[in-house]
Motif scaffolding. Structure first.
Motif, PDB file in Angstrom:
ATOM      1  N   TYR A   1     -10.464  -1.246 -52.082  1.00 52.19           N
ATOM      2  CA  TYR A   1     -10.573  -1.339 -50.606  1.00 52.19           C
ATOM      3  C   TYR A   1     -12.024  -1.484 -50.184  1.00 52.19           C
ATOM      4  CZ  TYR A   1      -9.335   0.051 -45.753  1.00 52.19           C
ATOM      5  OH  TYR A   1      -9.111   0.093 -44.388  1.00 52.19           O
ATOM      6  N   LEU A   2     -12.368  -2.559 -49.544  1.00 49.85           N
ATOM      7  CA  LEU A   2     -13.684  -2.755 -48.916  1.00 49.85           C
ATOM      8  C   LEU A   2     -14.838  -2.364 -49.846  1.00 49.85           C
ATOM      9  CD1 LEU A   2     -12.720  -1.319 -45.391  1.00 49.85           C
ATOM     10  CD2 LEU A   2     -12.951  -3.735 -46.001  1.00 49.85           C
ATOM     11  N   MET A   3     -14.732  -2.785 -51.103  1.00 48.76           N
ATOM     12  CA  MET A   3     -15.695  -2.332 -52.110  1.00 48.76           C
ATOM     13  C   MET A   3     -17.134  -2.702 -51.770  1.00 48.76           C
ATOM     14  SD  MET A   3     -13.778  -0.741 -54.232  1.00 48.76           S
ATOM     15  CE  MET A   3     -14.857  -0.470 -55.600  1.00 48.76           C
ATOM     16  N   MET A   4     -17.370  -3.910 -51.282  1.00 53.67           N
ATOM     17  CA  MET A   4     -18.743  -4.310 -50.937  1.00 53.67           C
ATOM     18  C   MET A   4     -19.145  -3.769 -49.568  1.00 53.67           C
ATOM     19  SD  MET A   4     -19.723  -5.754 -53.560  1.00 53.67           S
ATOM     20  CE  MET A   4     -21.355  -6.096 -52.934  1.00 53.67           C
ATOM     21  N   GLN A   5     -18.211  -3.823 -48.626  1.00 49.27           N
ATOM     22  CA  GLN A   5     -18.518  -3.402 -47.252  1.00 49.27           C
ATOM     23  C   GLN A   5     -18.820  -1.914 -47.184  1.00 49.27           C
ATOM     24  OE1 GLN A   5     -15.886  -5.148 -48.341  1.00 49.27           O
ATOM     25  NE2 GLN A   5     -15.391  -6.832 -46.962  1.00 49.27           N
ATOM     26  N   ALA A   6     -18.223  -1.136 -48.092  1.00 47.21           N
ATOM     27  CA  ALA A   6     -18.404   0.322 -48.059  1.00 47.21           C
ATOM     28  C   ALA A   6     -19.580   0.773 -48.924  1.00 47.21           C
ATOM     29  CB  ALA A   6     -17.120   1.013 -48.510  1.00 47.21           C
ATOM     30  N   ALA A   7     -20.469  -0.174 -49.262  1.00 50.03           N
ATOM     31  CA  ALA A   7     -21.584   0.148 -50.169  1.00 50.03           C
ATOM     32  C   ALA A   7     -22.342   1.397 -49.715  1.00 50.03           C
ATOM     33  CB  ALA A   7     -22.534  -1.046 -50.269  1.00 50.03           C
TER      34      ALA A   7
ATOM     35  N   ILE B   1     -13.040 -11.455 -52.750  1.00 45.35           N
ATOM     36  CA  ILE B   1     -14.227 -12.077 -53.368  1.00 45.35           C
ATOM     37  C   ILE B   1     -13.848 -13.429 -54.004  1.00 45.35           C
ATOM     38  CG2 ILE B   1     -15.859 -11.861 -55.321  1.00 45.35           C
ATOM     39  CD1 ILE B   1     -16.836 -10.092 -53.168  1.00 45.35           C
ATOM     40  N   CYS B   2     -12.696 -13.473 -54.675  1.00 48.78           N
ATOM     41  CA  CYS B   2     -12.274 -14.741 -55.292  1.00 48.78           C
ATOM     42  C   CYS B   2     -12.127 -15.827 -54.234  1.00 48.78           C
ATOM     43  CB  CYS B   2     -10.940 -14.584 -56.030  1.00 48.78           C
ATOM     44  SG  CYS B   2     -11.062 -13.517 -57.464  1.00 48.78           S
ATOM     45  N   ARG B   3     -11.476 -15.477 -53.117  1.00 50.15           N
ATOM     46  CA  ARG B   3     -11.287 -16.482 -52.050  1.00 50.15           C
ATOM     47  C   ARG B   3     -12.628 -16.889 -51.459  1.00 50.15           C
ATOM     48  NH1 ARG B   3      -8.996 -14.159 -48.080  1.00 50.15           N
ATOM     49  NH2 ARG B   3      -8.535 -12.093 -48.911  1.00 50.15           N
TER      50      ARG B   3
ATOM     51  N   TYR C   1      -4.362  -6.972 -48.905  1.00 52.49           N
ATOM     52  CA  TYR C   1      -5.817  -6.931 -49.068  1.00 52.49           C
ATOM     53  C   TYR C   1      -6.203  -6.298 -50.404  1.00 52.49           C
ATOM     54  CZ  TYR C   1     -10.730  -5.961 -48.601  1.00 52.49           C
ATOM     55  OH  TYR C   1     -12.087  -5.927 -48.840  1.00 52.49           O
ATOM     56  N   GLY C   2      -7.206  -6.877 -51.026  1.00 50.44           N
ATOM     57  CA  GLY C   2      -7.845  -6.292 -52.206  1.00 50.44           C
ATOM     58  C   GLY C   2      -9.235  -6.899 -52.270  1.00 50.44           C
ATOM     59  N   SER C   3     -10.243  -6.076 -52.530  1.00 48.50           N
ATOM     60  CA  SER C   3     -11.615  -6.592 -52.549  1.00 48.50           C
ATOM     61  C   SER C   3     -11.794  -7.705 -53.574  1.00 48.50           C
ATOM     62  CB  SER C   3     -12.598  -5.474 -52.867  1.00 48.50           C
ATOM     63  OG  SER C   3     -12.661  -4.586 -51.789  1.00 48.50           O
TER      64      SER C   3
ATOM     65  N   TRP D   1     -27.052 -12.057 -49.015  1.00 49.89           N
ATOM     66  CA  TRP D   1     -25.925 -11.202 -48.648  1.00 49.89           C
ATOM     67  C   TRP D   1     -25.319 -11.559 -47.280  1.00 49.89           C
ATOM     68  CZ3 TRP D   1     -21.893  -9.136 -50.185  1.00 49.89           C
ATOM     69  CH2 TRP D   1     -21.178  -8.246 -49.367  1.00 49.89           C
ATOM     70  N   PRO D   2     -26.137 -11.799 -46.228  1.00 51.13           N
ATOM     71  CA  PRO D   2     -25.499 -12.182 -44.956  1.00 51.13           C
ATOM     72  C   PRO D   2     -24.609 -13.424 -45.082  1.00 51.13           C
ATOM     73  CG  PRO D   2     -27.784 -11.582 -44.559  1.00 51.13           C
ATOM     74  CD  PRO D   2     -27.600 -11.591 -46.049  1.00 51.13           C
ATOM     75  N   VAL D   3     -25.033 -14.399 -45.906  1.00 53.78           N
ATOM     76  CA  VAL D   3     -24.204 -15.603 -46.080  1.00 53.78           C
ATOM     77  C   VAL D   3     -22.895 -15.218 -46.786  1.00 53.78           C
ATOM     78  CG1 VAL D   3     -23.999 -17.828 -47.274  1.00 53.78           C
ATOM     79  CG2 VAL D   3     -26.130 -17.241 -46.081  1.00 53.78           C
ATOM     80  N   ILE D   4     -23.006 -14.494 -47.885  1.00 48.63           N
ATOM     81  CA  ILE D   4     -21.789 -14.111 -48.624  1.00 48.63           C
ATOM     82  C   ILE D   4     -20.873 -13.289 -47.718  1.00 48.63           C
ATOM     83  CG2 ILE D   4     -20.872 -12.757 -50.576  1.00 48.63           C
ATOM     84  CD1 ILE D   4     -23.364 -13.605 -52.152  1.00 48.63           C
ATOM     85  N   SER D   5     -21.461 -12.365 -46.980  1.00 51.21           N
ATOM     86  CA  SER D   5     -20.599 -11.484 -46.173  1.00 51.21           C
ATOM     87  C   SER D   5     -19.896 -12.267 -45.061  1.00 51.21           C
ATOM     88  CB  SER D   5     -21.376 -10.263 -45.678  1.00 51.21           C
ATOM     89  OG  SER D   5     -21.814 -10.421 -44.402  1.00 51.21           O
ATOM     90  N   SER D   6     -20.488 -13.394 -44.645  1.00 50.85           N
ATOM     91  CA  SER D   6     -19.819 -14.204 -43.616  1.00 50.85           C
ATOM     92  C   SER D   6     -18.592 -14.935 -44.188  1.00 50.85           C
ATOM     93  CB  SER D   6     -20.793 -15.205 -42.990  1.00 50.85           C
ATOM     94  OG  SER D   6     -21.048 -16.262 -43.901  1.00 50.85           O
ATOM     95  N   TYR D   7     -18.469 -14.987 -45.508  1.00 44.75           N
ATOM     96  CA  TYR D   7     -17.286 -15.600 -46.143  1.00 44.75           C
ATOM     97  C   TYR D   7     -16.205 -14.560 -46.452  1.00 44.75           C
ATOM     98  CZ  TYR D   7     -19.365 -20.210 -46.687  1.00 44.75           C
ATOM     99  OH  TYR D   7     -19.884 -21.452 -46.440  1.00 44.75           O
ATOM    100  N   LEU D   8     -16.510 -13.292 -46.210  1.00 47.64           N
ATOM    101  CA  LEU D   8     -15.497 -12.255 -46.466  1.00 47.64           C
ATOM    102  C   LEU D   8     -14.547 -12.164 -45.271  1.00 47.64           C
ATOM    103  CD1 LEU D   8     -17.765  -9.450 -48.021  1.00 47.64           C
ATOM    104  CD2 LEU D   8     -16.425 -11.210 -49.213  1.00 47.64           C
ATOM    105  N   ASP D   9     -13.395 -11.521 -45.491  1.00 48.59           N
ATOM    106  CA  ASP D   9     -12.404 -11.387 -44.407  1.00 48.59           C
ATOM    107  C   ASP D   9     -12.971 -10.595 -43.238  1.00 48.59           C
ATOM    108  OD1 ASP D   9     -10.760 -12.631 -46.212  1.00 48.59           O
ATOM    109  OD2 ASP D   9      -9.623 -10.819 -46.735  1.00 48.59           O
ATOM    110  N   THR D  10     -13.972  -9.764 -43.513  1.00 50.17           N
ATOM    111  CA  THR D  10     -14.546  -8.867 -42.501  1.00 50.17           C
ATOM    112  C   THR D  10     -15.678  -9.527 -41.716  1.00 50.17           C
ATOM    113  OG1 THR D  10     -15.829  -8.013 -44.350  1.00 50.17           O
ATOM    114  CG2 THR D  10     -13.975  -6.678 -43.621  1.00 50.17           C
ATOM    115  N   ASP D  11     -15.788 -10.860 -41.794  1.00 49.10           N
ATOM    116  CA  ASP D  11     -16.848 -11.566 -41.067  1.00 49.10           C
ATOM    117  C   ASP D  11     -16.919 -11.071 -39.616  1.00 49.10           C
ATOM    118  OD1 ASP D  11     -18.744 -13.439 -40.298  1.00 49.10           O
ATOM    119  OD2 ASP D  11     -17.199 -14.904 -39.734  1.00 49.10           O
ATOM    120  N   ALA D  12     -18.119 -10.744 -39.178  1.00 53.73           N
ATOM    121  CA  ALA D  12     -18.391 -10.287 -37.801  1.00 53.73           C
ATOM    122  C   ALA D  12     -17.906  -8.861 -37.510  1.00 53.73           C
ATOM    123  CB  ALA D  12     -17.824 -11.250 -36.761  1.00 53.73           C
TER     124      ALA D  12
END
Ligand code: IPE
Ligand code: IPE
Ligand code: MG
Length: 253
Positions: free
Chosen positions: A205-211, A152-154, A146-148, A175-186
């Motif tokens: 680590y979780l750079m966007m999720q840990a905002a 994001i690239c994927r 894992y790497g943020s 943001w909800p749309v983008i976040s649904s494409y991250l590994d942490t969806d849901a």
């Protein structure tokens, strides 16, 4: 007196302000081993034993999601012997924990580009995910390869493909749309981020999720991090005021 202090320390007030999701950067295995004149892998082995203890402390505190950084997308650059030993340890850890997960009804998930791990690891991980996918008492998420930035690239590649295939409207990307494409969806965003070993950085680590996560740093090396340390971090979290850009007065209303 000491005993009384200890009891108070171990007491979690479950009525208020508990983190729903705790993310941990399990760091310091190598230094733990070095200080004991042992090979680095011994630190990783000892560290892997803390997973069960911390998962049980998390469930004791009512934490629903626990995400553990086990192998970063940058950790492939370590010496081959260490990477190979870590993959072997991953397999053994999954084998050893599988029964526990099923018995305790813990859902197992991963984040990271897991498909790039050795195929025998992938098989074990996918099997455990499948076996536990309907459990909801708690969720343990292992961050593997894992790497943020890689995440994001994927995500961007998939968003572009879906936009080209007219599955999503580029105008509606928020943001909800983008976040649904991250590994942490849901998975809800982490409320509390813990890093052991005294380093004060997030290491991709979780750079966007840990905002808006509360950050907690301890000098303790991961192999020495146990139940009491976890509870101490949660208690510290309970003292924090999360403002999300507002003022303290606004929060009181
Ligand atoms: C964390 O411990 C585990 C992994 C990154 C796999 P380290 O191996 O980074 O330990 P230190 O930081 O060298 O002490
Ligand atoms: C972060 O620790 C990755 C894991 C804990 C798995 P590192 O030890 O790899 O991070 P840096 O290199 O000190 O930033
Ligand atoms: Mg490290």
């Amino acid at each position: 007196m000491y005993e009384f202090y200890n009891v108070a320390m171990n007491d979690i007030d479950k009525s208020a302000n508990l983190p729903r999701h705790v993310a941990i950067i399990m760091d310091g295995n190598g230094r733990w081993a070095k200080e004991r004149g042992k090979p680095r892998i011994d630190g990783h082995i000892e560290g892997s034993k803390r997973i069960r203890e911390v998962l049980s402390a998390a469930s004791e505190c009512g934490v629903k999601y626990l995400t553990l950084y086990a192998f970063s997308s940058e950790n492939w650059n370590r010496p081959k012997e260490e990477v190979d030993a870590l993959m072997e340890l991953l397999k053994n850890t999954i084998r050893e924990h599988s029964e526990d997960f099923i018995k305790n009804k813990v859902r197992f998930r991963t984040i990271g580009n897991v498909g790039k791990l050795p195929s025998n690891c992938v098989e074990l991980l996918e099997k455990l995910k499948e076996q536990t996918k309907n459990f909801d008492s708690a969720t343990l998420i292992l961050a593997l390869n894992y790497g943020s930035r890689d995440e994001i690239c994927r995500a961007v590649k998939n968003i572009i493909q879906d936009a080209a295939g007219k599955k999503i409207d580029p105008e509606k990307i928020d943001w909800p749309v983008i976040s649904s494409y991250l590994d942490t969806d849901a998975i809800p965003d982490p409320d509390l981020m813990i890093r052991t070993s005294g380093e004060m950085r997030l290491s991709n680590y979780l750079m966007m999720q840990a905002a808006y996560a509360e950050l907690y740093f301890t000098k303790t090396y991961w192999p020495d991090f146990g139940r009491d340390e976890f509870i101490k971090a949660v208690k510290e979290y309970q003292r924090r005021e999360r403002r999300y850009g507002l003022t303290t007065d606004q929060l009181k209303k």
